[in-house]
Design an enzyme around this catalytic site. Structure first.
Site, PDB file in Angstrom:
ATOM      1  N   ASN A  47       7.743   7.383   3.736  1.00 30.82           N
ATOM      2  CA  ASN A  47       9.187   7.495   3.539  1.00 30.82           C
ATOM      3  C   ASN A  47       9.497   7.315   2.154  1.00 30.82           C
ATOM      4  OD1 ASN A  47      12.149   6.306   3.534  1.00 30.82           O
ATOM      5  ND2 ASN A  47      11.735   6.879   5.721  1.00 30.82           N
ATOM      6  N   GLU A  57      -2.493   5.463  12.936  1.00 30.83           N
ATOM      7  CA  GLU A  57      -2.688   4.736  14.230  1.00 30.83           C
ATOM      8  C   GLU A  57      -1.458   4.419  14.959  1.00 30.83           C
ATOM      9  OE1 GLU A  57      -4.050   4.315  11.065  1.00 30.83           O
ATOM     10  OE2 GLU A  57      -5.934   3.616  10.960  1.00 30.83           O
ATOM     11  N   CYS A  88      -6.226   0.072   8.411  1.00 32.99           N
ATOM     12  CA  CYS A  88      -5.575  -0.901   7.653  1.00 32.99           C
ATOM     13  C   CYS A  88      -5.561  -2.214   8.419  1.00 32.99           C
ATOM     14  CB  CYS A  88      -4.345  -0.652   6.867  1.00 32.99           C
ATOM     15  SG  CYS A  88      -2.925  -0.711   8.226  1.00 32.99           S
TER      16      CYS A  88
END
Ligand code: ZN
Length: 133
Positions: A47, A57, A88
């Site tokens: 974004n 994920e 992450c």
């Protein structure tokens, strides 16, 4: 690659192709296999207001939960960088919400499987739903 892993890989490749990553230029695809055996895929969605983006994920987990499922039995991520891309830290915790620590997490590149881990290896001594009273 087993047929089951190939199915997840193919789903992640397709999602990877649709990633919205104009800022990082780091598209990611992910696939989760639920307890029913069905595979749900997702991509990262960035974004212009950077913190509002989310990981592949998270997209795959959202698709699984939206379909009414709550258990993950296998995870695969696909990124195209030269270095192996693992989930992450935030995604490791998101996976933990729906997965046992023994669940395999496969890290792939465009050429195929790079390395497999368990959730326990990526998120040791984790906090999960069973920690709450
Ligand atoms: Zn993530």
């Amino acid at each position: 690659m087993t047929p089951e892993l190939q199915e997840m890989f193919d789903a992640a490749v397709a999602a990877h192709a649709n990633a919205h990553a104009p800022y990082s230029k780091y598209p990611v695809g992910a696939a989760v296999r639920s307890a029913s055996g069905k595979v749900y895929a997702g991509c990262n969605v960035e974004n212009a207001a950077y913190p509002q983006g989310w990981c592949a994920e998270a997209s795959a987990i959202a698709a699984m939960v939206s379909a009414g499922e709550r258990r993950i039995i296998e995870v695969l991520t696909l990124s195209s960088g030269p270095k192996m891309g693992t989930c992450c830290g935030g995604c490791r915790q998101k996976i933990r919400e729906f997965a046992d620590v023994s669940v395999p997490i496969h890290s792939c590149g465009p050429e195929g499987l790079r390395r497999s881990f368990t959730l326990e290896e990526l998120l040791p001594f984790s906090f999960g739903p069973e920690n709450l009273p």
